[in-house]
Structures are given as structure tokens and as C-alpha cells.
Design an enzyme around this catalytic site. Structure first.
Site, PDB file in Angstrom:
ATOM      1  N   CYS A  11      17.174 -26.049   8.367  1.00  0.00           N
ATOM      2  CA  CYS A  11      18.528 -26.539   8.665  1.00  0.00           C
ATOM      3  C   CYS A  11      19.616 -25.708   8.009  1.00  0.00           C
ATOM      4  O   CYS A  11      20.756 -25.690   8.460  1.00  0.00           O
ATOM      5  CB  CYS A  11      18.705 -27.965   8.173  1.00  0.00           C
ATOM      6  SG  CYS A  11      17.286 -29.012   8.370  1.00  0.00           S
ATOM      7  N   HIS A  15      14.662 -35.047  13.527  1.00  0.00           N
ATOM      8  CA  HIS A  15      14.715 -33.904  14.440  1.00  0.00           C
ATOM      9  C   HIS A  15      13.290 -33.431  14.733  1.00  0.00           C
ATOM     10  O   HIS A  15      12.382 -33.668  13.934  1.00  0.00           O
ATOM     11  CB  HIS A  15      15.482 -32.730  13.791  1.00  0.00           C
ATOM     12  CG  HIS A  15      16.962 -32.906  13.736  1.00  0.00           C
ATOM     13  ND1 HIS A  15      17.671 -32.870  12.557  1.00  0.00           N
ATOM     14  CD2 HIS A  15      17.875 -33.102  14.706  1.00  0.00           C
ATOM     15  CE1 HIS A  15      18.962 -33.043  12.814  1.00  0.00           C
ATOM     16  NE2 HIS A  15      19.114 -33.187  14.098  1.00  0.00           N
ATOM     17  N   LEU A  55      25.244 -37.655   6.034  1.00  0.00           N
ATOM     18  CA  LEU A  55      24.373 -38.627   6.700  1.00  0.00           C
ATOM     19  C   LEU A  55      22.999 -38.597   6.051  1.00  0.00           C
ATOM     20  O   LEU A  55      22.473 -37.520   5.769  1.00  0.00           O
ATOM     21  CB  LEU A  55      24.211 -38.256   8.180  1.00  0.00           C
ATOM     22  CG  LEU A  55      25.475 -38.240   9.029  1.00  0.00           C
ATOM     23  CD1 LEU A  55      25.166 -37.644  10.403  1.00  0.00           C
ATOM     24  CD2 LEU A  55      26.034 -39.652   9.157  1.00  0.00           C
TER      25      LEU A  55
END
Ligand code: CIR
Length: 253
Positions: free
Chosen positions: A248, A161, A18
Site C-alpha cells: 500500500c 483489499h 480508517l
């Protein structure tokens, strides 16, 4: 203090990950090289690493941070807002069980991705993003409460995020970008505000006194060094193409 980290090797299918970055496709071989250097950086910070194998069915699976929240008191599996990432949780569960006697889960109908969660001591800020919703955040806050931890929801509208625009560096120091610069929830922190041209570096990671900083962002690097931290740069270009930052790529606990 952190003692361990869990990482997952990038998969070849990461090219289908993504992204809204519009920076082109990642180079798989270079991504693997950068991932290896990331692991070396974690080891330099004193962490013992659990390296999980690549998962070809899940293009974004190297971004392990999103699928679990590991705290000093409990481990929580998330329920990702991105449908293509939901199956990643069952694959991380086994690895987590090796370190936590009990693993609890965010259940339908709530959604949480832990890239939206920032830990400040025993408090967890939870960003309400396209990936994390109120129902998920409410569940999470309830679970945290059972372990004598707390959580609060953070309104946001521009970032993927929460930690795309925020990094807590301990000692009250907070890197902020964009909508987080003057956000009412964070004005009590010593905010180091990041310019638009270095926005990607708003995602740094504090590990045992050292701050990992993505390579190629000199103003942010300098600002962090001015605060007295030791720094370690890590090249992240191939993960940036998939909207992934330094935090991440690992679960640190
Ligand atoms: C995604 O969109 O889910 C991945 N391509 C990037 C995830 C980045 N994770 C994070 O910010 N914690």
C-alpha cells in the site's frame, strides 16, 4: 522489472485514518521512521524514488497504492470506494503525469481501489470488495483491453483489499491467506498458505527478485526464503494499525 516508485510521506492526521484493526493509534514519529526505512528498502531493490509531501487533509494518503494503477503500458487513476480517500487521486495525478504521457480515470459511478488489483504479467485480478465494485471493475477491464492487457473480477467477502490476502511473487508463486487459500481463481498457482497468526504478512512485495516482508513474521519469512528469494524485512507496526500493508505504501512501475 521495476525502475521507479512513488511514495507519500505520512501525515500527522494519519491518527484519524480508517481502520478496523483495533490495535491502537499509530505513533507518528515511529511511522515516519518506518516509512524512511521502507524507502531505503525500495532503493536497495534498485528503484528511483519520487517522495511526495504529506497531505494533512487526507489521513490515509500515505497508502498511495490505492489511488492509481500503473502498468508498463498505461496509468489509471482510481475512484476510491472510501469517501474520505477520493480526493487523493487529484494529488497523485501530477506526479504520475511526469512519467506517463496519458492518464485515464475510473469515473463515477464505478469504484476501484488498487489495493484490490494484483498484476500477474499482463493480467490484472480485480477483487470485488467494499472498496471496489463491479461497475468500477468493468471500466477498468475495458481500459486495460485498449492497451492489450486483460482483467478479471475476483469474488471475495472477508478481506479489506484483495492484496490483504494475496501477494504474487512472480515465477507462479503466490502467498495466500484465508479465503484466498482455496479460491477457484488461484488454484493454478504454487500457493504458499499463510497461518492465521501471521496473516498480516500475506501482503509482501516482490521487487526485482527481492521480496519485502513485514518484520516479525518468521514463518512467512522462512517460507519465502525457502523458495530461493532474497528477502528484506521492513518494520510496519504503525501502518498495520491502519490496516495498511507493504504494497500500500508505494506505486511501483
Ligand atoms: C484504508 O482503510 O483505506 C487505509 N487505512 C488502509 C489502506 C490499505 N491499502 C491497501 O491495502 N492497499
Amino acid at each position: 522489472m521495476f525502475t521507479r516508485a512513488i511514495v507519500r510521506k505520512p501525515c500527522k492526521a494519519m491518527l484519524k485514518g480508517l481502520t478496523e484493526a483495533n490495535m491502537g493509534l499509530p505513533d507518528y514519529a515511529l511511522a515516519c521512521e518506518q516509512h524512511q526505512d521502507y524507502i531505503i528498502a525500495l532503493k536497495e531493490c534498485g528503484l528511483q524514488i519520487t517522495e511526495l509531501p504529506a497531505l494533512e487533509d487526507y489521513p490515509d494518503s500515505c497508502f498511495v497504492e490505492d489511488v492509481a494503477l500503473l502498468t508498463p503500458k498505461c496509468a489509471i487513476l482510481t475512484h476510491p470506494g472510501a469517501a474520505s480517500r477520493r480526493g487523493e487521486t487529484q494529488h497523485i495525478e501530477e506526479a504520475i503525469k511526469a512519467f506517463y504521457p496519458e492518464v485515464v480515470s475510473i469515473e463515477l459511478t464505478g469504484h476501484v481501489e488498487a489495493g484490490d488489483i494484483m498484476m500477474v504479467g499482463g493480467h490484472f485480478y480485480i477483487g470485488l470488495s467494499d472498496r471496489t465494485d463491479v461497475k468500477g471493475a468493468e471500466q477498468l477491464i475495458e481500459i486495460l483491453g485498449k492497451y492489450d492487457l486483460s482483467g478479471s473480477m475476483v469474488e471475495m467477502s472477508e478481506l479489506l483489499h484483495l492484496k490483504t490476502g494475496l501477494s504474487y511473487l512472480e515465477d507462479n508463486n503466490l502467498l495466500t491467506f484465508g479465503e484466498m487459500n482455496e479460491h477457484v481463481d488461484f488454484i493454478q498457482f504454487n500457493r504458499i498458505k499463510i497461518d492465521k497468526d501471521e496473516d498480516y504478512a500475506a501482503n509482501c512485495v516482490w521487487i526485482n527478485g527481492t521480496v519485502l516482508v513485514p518484520k516479525g513474521f518468521p514463518k512467512v519469512l522462512h517460507a519465502i526464503q525457502q523458495l530461493g528469494y532474497k528477502t528484506r524485512e521492513v518494520a510496519m507496526s504503525e501502518f498495520q494499525k491502519l490496516d495498511g500493508g507493504l504494497s500500500c505504501l508505494s506505486l511501483r512501475f
